[in-house]
Design a protein around this motif. Structure first.
Motif, PDB file in Angstrom:
ATOM      1  N   ALA A 375       0.826  -1.203   0.000  1.00 65.14           N
ATOM      2  CA  ALA A 375       0.000   0.000   0.000  1.00 65.14           C
ATOM      3  C   ALA A 375       0.865   1.260   0.000  1.00 65.14           C
ATOM      4  O   ALA A 375       0.612   2.203  -0.759  1.00 65.14           O
ATOM      5  N   LYS A 376       1.876   1.295   0.856  1.00 60.19           N
ATOM      6  CA  LYS A 376       2.754   2.464   0.912  1.00 60.19           C
ATOM      7  C   LYS A 376       3.531   2.638  -0.387  1.00 60.19           C
ATOM      8  O   LYS A 376       3.705   3.758  -0.875  1.00 60.19           O
ATOM      9  N   GLY A 377       3.964   1.510  -0.960  1.00 61.72           N
ATOM     10  CA  GLY A 377       4.654   1.590  -2.240  1.00 61.72           C
ATOM     11  C   GLY A 377       3.745   2.101  -3.345  1.00 61.72           C
ATOM     12  O   GLY A 377       4.165   2.888  -4.210  1.00 61.72           O
ATOM     13  N   SER A 378       2.468   1.681  -3.320  1.00 61.94           N
ATOM     14  CA  SER A 378       1.514   2.137  -4.333  1.00 61.94           C
ATOM     15  C   SER A 378       1.263   3.627  -4.223  1.00 61.94           C
ATOM     16  O   SER A 378       1.226   4.349  -5.227  1.00 61.94           O
ATOM     17  N   LEU A 379       1.097   4.112  -2.996  1.00 62.55           N
ATOM     18  CA  LEU A 379       0.829   5.535  -2.801  1.00 62.55           C
ATOM     19  C   LEU A 379       2.051   6.377  -3.153  1.00 62.55           C
ATOM     20  O   LEU A 379       1.935   7.443  -3.776  1.00 62.55           O
ATOM     21  N   THR A 380       3.220   5.908  -2.755  1.00 64.53           N
ATOM     22  CA  THR A 380       4.447   6.633  -3.100  1.00 64.53           C
ATOM     23  C   THR A 380       4.618   6.732  -4.605  1.00 64.53           C
ATOM     24  O   THR A 380       4.983   7.783  -5.150  1.00 64.53           O
ATOM     25  N   ARG A 381       4.322   5.638  -5.300  1.00 58.49           N
ATOM     26  CA  ARG A 381       4.418   5.635  -6.760  1.00 58.49           C
ATOM     27  C   ARG A 381       3.393   6.596  -7.372  1.00 58.49           C
ATOM     28  O   ARG A 381       3.695   7.310  -8.340  1.00 58.49           O
ATOM     29  N   ALA A 382       2.190   6.608  -6.805  1.00 62.12           N
ATOM     30  CA  ALA A 382       1.136   7.467  -7.343  1.00 62.12           C
ATOM     31  C   ALA A 382       1.494   8.939  -7.199  1.00 62.12           C
ATOM     32  O   ALA A 382       1.189   9.751  -8.087  1.00 62.12           O
ATOM     33  N   LEU A 383       2.132   9.312  -6.107  1.00 65.81           N
ATOM     34  CA  LEU A 383       2.492  10.716  -5.896  1.00 65.81           C
ATOM     35  C   LEU A 383       3.441  11.220  -6.982  1.00 65.81           C
ATOM     36  O   LEU A 383       3.423  12.407  -7.330  1.00 65.81           O
ATOM     37  N   ARG A 384       4.243  10.309  -7.533  1.00 63.79           N
ATOM     38  CA  ARG A 384       5.188  10.715  -8.573  1.00 63.79           C
ATOM     39  C   ARG A 384       4.494  11.079  -9.884  1.00 63.79           C
ATOM     40  O   ARG A 384       5.087  11.727 -10.742  1.00 63.79           O
ATOM     41  N   HIS A 385       3.247  10.638 -10.040  1.00 66.03           N
ATOM     42  CA  HIS A 385       2.528  10.898 -11.289  1.00 66.03           C
ATOM     43  C   HIS A 385       1.806  12.240 -11.275  1.00 66.03           C
ATOM     44  O   HIS A 385       1.213  12.621 -12.293  1.00 66.03           O
ATOM     45  N   LEU A 386       1.805  12.950 -10.157  1.00 71.37           N
ATOM     46  CA  LEU A 386       1.095  14.216 -10.089  1.00 71.37           C
ATOM     47  C   LEU A 386       1.842  15.293 -10.859  1.00 71.37           C
ATOM     48  O   LEU A 386       3.067  15.389 -10.797  1.00 71.37           O
ATOM     49  N   GLY A 387       1.073  16.107 -11.586  1.00 72.24           N
ATOM     50  CA  GLY A 387       1.652  17.190 -12.364  1.00 72.24           C
ATOM     51  C   GLY A 387       1.540  18.519 -11.655  1.00 72.24           C
ATOM     52  O   GLY A 387       0.844  18.658 -10.641  1.00 72.24           O
ATOM     53  N   PRO A 388       2.207  19.547 -12.176  1.00 71.96           N
ATOM     54  CA  PRO A 388       2.214  20.861 -11.511  1.00 71.96           C
ATOM     55  C   PRO A 388       0.843  21.523 -11.446  1.00 71.96           C
ATOM     56  O   PRO A 388       0.620  22.389 -10.591  1.00 71.96           O
ATOM     57  N   ASN A 389      -0.102  21.117 -12.315  1.00 70.21           N
ATOM     58  CA  ASN A 389      -1.439  21.700 -12.299  1.00 70.21           C
ATOM     59  C   ASN A 389      -2.420  20.929 -11.418  1.00 70.21           C
ATOM     60  O   ASN A 389      -3.586  21.317 -11.304  1.00 70.21           O
ATOM     61  N   ASP A 390      -1.948  19.838 -10.818  1.00 72.08           N
ATOM     62  CA  ASP A 390      -2.826  19.005  -9.991  1.00 72.08           C
ATOM     63  C   ASP A 390      -2.833  19.499  -8.549  1.00 72.08           C
ATOM     64  O   ASP A 390      -1.881  20.127  -8.074  1.00 72.08           O
ATOM     65  N   VAL A 490      -7.827   0.263  -5.462  1.00 70.89           N
ATOM     66  CA  VAL A 490      -6.590  -0.507  -5.625  1.00 70.89           C
ATOM     67  C   VAL A 490      -6.602  -1.594  -4.556  1.00 70.89           C
ATOM     68  O   VAL A 490      -6.484  -1.301  -3.364  1.00 70.89           O
ATOM     69  N   GLY A 491      -6.785  -2.850  -4.970  1.00 71.21           N
ATOM     70  CA  GLY A 491      -6.834  -3.977  -4.047  1.00 71.21           C
ATOM     71  C   GLY A 491      -5.445  -4.425  -3.647  1.00 71.21           C
ATOM     72  O   GLY A 491      -4.586  -4.651  -4.497  1.00 71.21           O
ATOM     73  N   ILE A 492      -5.221  -4.570  -2.350  1.00 67.99           N
ATOM     74  CA  ILE A 492      -3.902  -4.879  -1.800  1.00 67.99           C
ATOM     75  C   ILE A 492      -3.954  -6.225  -1.090  1.00 67.99           C
ATOM     76  O   ILE A 492      -4.945  -6.560  -0.434  1.00 67.99           O
ATOM     77  N   GLY A 493      -2.865  -6.996  -1.170  1.00 64.38           N
ATOM     78  CA  GLY A 493      -2.738  -8.225  -0.394  1.00 64.38           C
ATOM     79  C   GLY A 493      -2.954  -9.465  -1.240  1.00 64.38           C
ATOM     80  O   GLY A 493      -3.353  -9.412  -2.400  1.00 64.38           O
ATOM     81  N   TYR A 514      -5.763  -4.636  -9.107  1.00 62.56           N
ATOM     82  CA  TYR A 514      -5.351  -5.592  -8.076  1.00 62.56           C
ATOM     83  C   TYR A 514      -3.842  -5.699  -8.053  1.00 62.56           C
ATOM     84  O   TYR A 514      -3.205  -5.960  -9.080  1.00 62.56           O
ATOM     85  N   ILE A 515      -3.255  -5.502  -6.863  1.00 61.78           N
ATOM     86  CA  ILE A 515      -1.811  -5.640  -6.673  1.00 61.78           C
ATOM     87  C   ILE A 515      -1.584  -6.730  -5.631  1.00 61.78           C
ATOM     88  O   ILE A 515      -1.889  -6.552  -4.450  1.00 61.78           O
ATOM     89  N   GLY A 516      -1.073  -7.862  -6.066  1.00 62.90           N
ATOM     90  CA  GLY A 516      -0.876  -8.996  -5.172  1.00 62.90           C
ATOM     91  C   GLY A 516       0.550  -9.194  -4.714  1.00 62.90           C
ATOM     92  O   GLY A 516       0.825 -10.096  -3.915  1.00 62.90           O
TER      93      GLY A 516
END
Length: 725
Positions: A375-390, A490-493, A514-516
């Motif tokens: 879960a933490k890895g997914s959220l950290t990865r998602a933050l990298r996709h944010l753009g300057p207008n978001d 995002v399904g975890i586990g 789903y991320i297993g």
């Protein structure tokens, strides 16, 4: 008086020995007391079970009812056979129950199936004898089963507790006897971004049960009955009235290198009618063979522990996949169809628009172990996709919830650093109070000023294992509060509650990912954000003939690369003119047409078995969805019940029951009910949770007990000093 005396003694000793000894005493005493009590309990238990453990085979499970000795539990093994033809899979599940004890028993086993499974057949095998089950109204099926149990007849009852969770009860298993229960279901093959997949859940993530405990349950459609959660860990609550039915006992697997306790054997046959480029299973080792264009798959080790979902993925050779396909089946002179539609990917990059993205991350106890890392890895990865207008925000929830910022903030370098550091320190603990976090995430933003205009797109990304029992209440909240937002789950586990995750995304007009495994975080989160920024296929329309029955009734919007499966009852003839499909891909018009040669020559039709069953299953699902849009329980039941009975399908209102008419157990011999635990999901930490938020946690009980014991020791010390004086 006594308090004054304690204070005097405490102050005198504190001065004599110094404060650090008492600090150490108060810090260590609870753990020392708890350890001593644990050793005493384990020693007592070991002494009681010692005579039995000497004769127990490796891997055998013992159960003990209050006041009785340990007895071997009925063991259970599972065999699954999958046959995939085109976009449909017919799956046979065999569960063998073996009574290794000396008593007649009733085996009770809660087991998962795919959330879109259409269970249509039940058989009970006893040696060479085969008893075919019948579909009945739920109350009637339970009455027939309980009567057979009382009369000493062998019987099986299969009930649906959730679309992805079922209960199997097997009555009157004799000492040393084996009984096999065989289920058959149909499901559609998933297709996403050029890859086909099937997922088979094998164990259950324990669900959190919010609310206040009760001693009655509304488990049989408005009929209150007294319950005892003898086959699970939870009592019913005022929010989850069937908590005792969806909380099976669990135990740890011994590890991948040891013999499975709850073992499963899986074999699959793929007949796609096209060459395949790859076949893989990301969480299990498989052996693969091919003959005459048909691919055979089985577990490389023969069997595996039932502690994670089995996922089979395959992709077609380049250029083999059509943009649209139609599968048909004829049953009782009626034609049924399944339309698969894959809109082409846009060749033009999507225009970047300002977005407000709210990330919601589950940090409850069920996310402990590997899941919280995913879960933490997914959220950290998602933050990298944010753009300057978001703009963005992060909400964490367990027994309580907390937003990182008071409102969505710009995705600046500083704010992203704050969010990344916040995520890095998250830990899993507590219950899963999802409702307040969901309400906060879906709450529309307040009045905007000119410097902060309303975003063109508002997206909520919910990262969780879905381990909750109040799914219906959450669905209603999504329908009521979604507004213009889109909800992506995002399904975890290794064993998430996929039914809840998929339906929540469906109601939220989003998608489910789903991320297993931790290794999949990068690939799948990148794919999710790529789809979030690509054009949406909107205003889709299929030119159906008059009088057809289509589910879903309204063609949904699609993200580029996402699949669309529509089930339809065509009636007594196929459309001669074919089907025209059109819509908008971004701002570009798109259309395609399907022809039916079989309409002119029915003998040439390729009959796809299971299409009619899948149509009925989607029809039932669509009718049940109306409950969350305001329809009454009676309205839904009156429409679902006859449909489920006609197509012989398991549903919330129907159950399968099979009874052997021969009496096996005499009335003088009692039958004991024995629960069969599931294996705990791989990588999940022990679950000392799932209590309502009004209950006292286990940790609090330990500290409270230790404190009371400390007070008792002080009182004893005072009395001894008084006696000495």
């Amino acid at each position: 008086m006594y308090l004054s005396r304690i204070h005097q003694l405490f102050s005198r000793d504190l001065k004599r020995f110094g404060g650090w000894q008492y600090w150490l005493l108060f810090r260590c005493l609870p753990m020392l007391v708890f350890t001593a009590l644990s050793i005493m309990i384990l020693a007592s238990t070991s002494a009681q079970a010692e005579d039995y453990l000497d004769d127990v085979a490796s891997g055998q499970m013992l159960l003990r009812e209050e006041g009785e000795d340990y007895q071997p539990a009925p063991t259970q093994s599972t065999k699954v056979d999958l046959v995939v033809t085109g976009m449909l899979a017919t799956v046979t599940v065999e569960q063998e129950f073996h009574n290794a004890g000396a008593d007649w028993v009733e085996g009770v086993y809660a087991f998962p199936l795919p959330e879109d499974a259409a269970v249509r057949r039940l058989e009970m095998l006893i040696g060479e004898r085969r008893i075919v089950g019948k579909i009945r109204e739920r109350k009637e099926a339970k009455r027939v089963y309980q009567q057979a149990l009382k009369q000493g007849k062998k019987a099986v009852l299969v009930e649906q507790q959730r679309p992805n969770l079922f209960t199997n009860r097997v009555a009157n298993i004799a000492p040393g006897e084996k009984i096999t229960v065989r289920l058959e279901y149909v499901q559609s093959v998933e297709h996403r971004s050029g890859r086909f997949s099937l997922r088979l859940p094998t164990t259950i993530t324990p669900r959190y049960m919010p609310g206040i405990e009760t001693e009655t349950a509304n488990q049989d459609m408005n009929e209150n009955v007294a319950v005892t959660p003898s086959h699970g860990w939870a009592w019913p609550t005022d929010q989850v009235t069937d908590a005792h039915l969806i909380s099976p006992l669990q135990y740890f697997a011994q590890g991948s290198d040891s013999a499975p306790l709850n073992r499963i054997k899986i074999s699959a046959r793929l007949d796609m009618g096209m060459p395949l480029a790859s076949i893989e299973s990301p969480y299990h080792e498989i052996a693969l063979s091919r003959r005459a264009g048909v691919y055979s798959v089985k577990l490389a080790q023969g069997s595996a522990e039932m502690d994670r979902d089995f996922v089979l993925q395959w992709s077609a050779a380049s250029g083999s996949l059509p943009g649209a396909a139609f599968f048909t089946e004829r049953v009782d002179d009626q034609y049924y169809g399944l339309l698969m539609l894959v809109p082409p990917a846009s060749q033009r990059a999507a225009e970047t628009v300002p977005r407000e993205i709210v990330f919601v991350i589950d940090t409850s106890g069920s996310m402990g172990g590997v899941s919280i890392k995913q879960a933490k890895g997914s959220l950290t990865r998602a933050l990298r996709h944010l753009g300057p207008n978001d703009r963005f925000n992060v909400i964490e929830f367990n027994s309580s919830h907390r937003a990182l910022f008071q409102h969505a903030v710009p995705a600046s370098h500083h704010n992203l650093q704050l969010a990344s550091e916040y995520v890095r320190h998250l830990e899993a603990s507590g219950g899963t109070e999802m409702m307040p976090a969901l309400q906060l995430a879906l709450k529309l933003p307040g009045a905007q000023d000119e410097l902060r205009p309303e975003p063109a797109l508002r997206q909520v990304i919910f990262i969780t294992d879905g381990a909750v029992g109040n799914e219906s209440a959450l669905f209603e909240q999504i329908v009521d509060s979604l507004g213009g937002s889109r909800l992506f789950t995002v399904g975890i586990g290794s064993a998430p509650n996929a039914w809840f995750m998929r339906k929540a995304a469906e109601y939220g007009r989003g998608t489910f990912t789903y991320i297993g495994d931790v290794a999949e975080v990068g690939e799948k989160m990148d794919a999710l954000f790529l789809n979030l920024t690509r054009p949406v296929a909107t205003h889709l329309n299929v030119d159906w003939p008059d009088g057809v029955d289509v589910w879903p009734a309204r063609t949904p919007d699609l993200y580029a690369g996402e699949p669309l499966l529509i089930a339809v009852k065509l009636g007594d003839e196929l459309p001669i003119d074919g089907l025209k499909i059109q819509g908008l891909l971004g701002e570009t018009e798109w259309s395609t047409k399907l022809q039916f040669p079989a309409a002119l020559n029915p003998l040439s039709m390729n009959n796809s078995e299971g299409v009619a069953t899948l149509w009925a299953r989607k029809n039932i699902e669509g009718l049940i969805d109306e409950k969350y849009r305001g329809k009454s329980e009676d309205w839904v039941r009156q429409r679902v019940l006859p449909l489920a009975l006609k197509h012989s399908l398991l549903s919330p209102y129907t159950s399968f029951v099979a009874v052997e008419e021969v009496v096996s157990r005499s009335e003088s011999e009692a039958a004991k009910s024995k629960p069969l635990p599931n294996t705990r999901p791989q990588g999940q930490s022990p679950q000392f949770f799932a209590y309502p938020n009004t209950a006292t946690t286990a940790a609090a009980n330990i500290w409270l007990g230790s404190f009371l014991l400390l007070i008792a020791l002080f009182i004893i010390a005072i009395r001894e000093r008084g006696a000495d004086a």
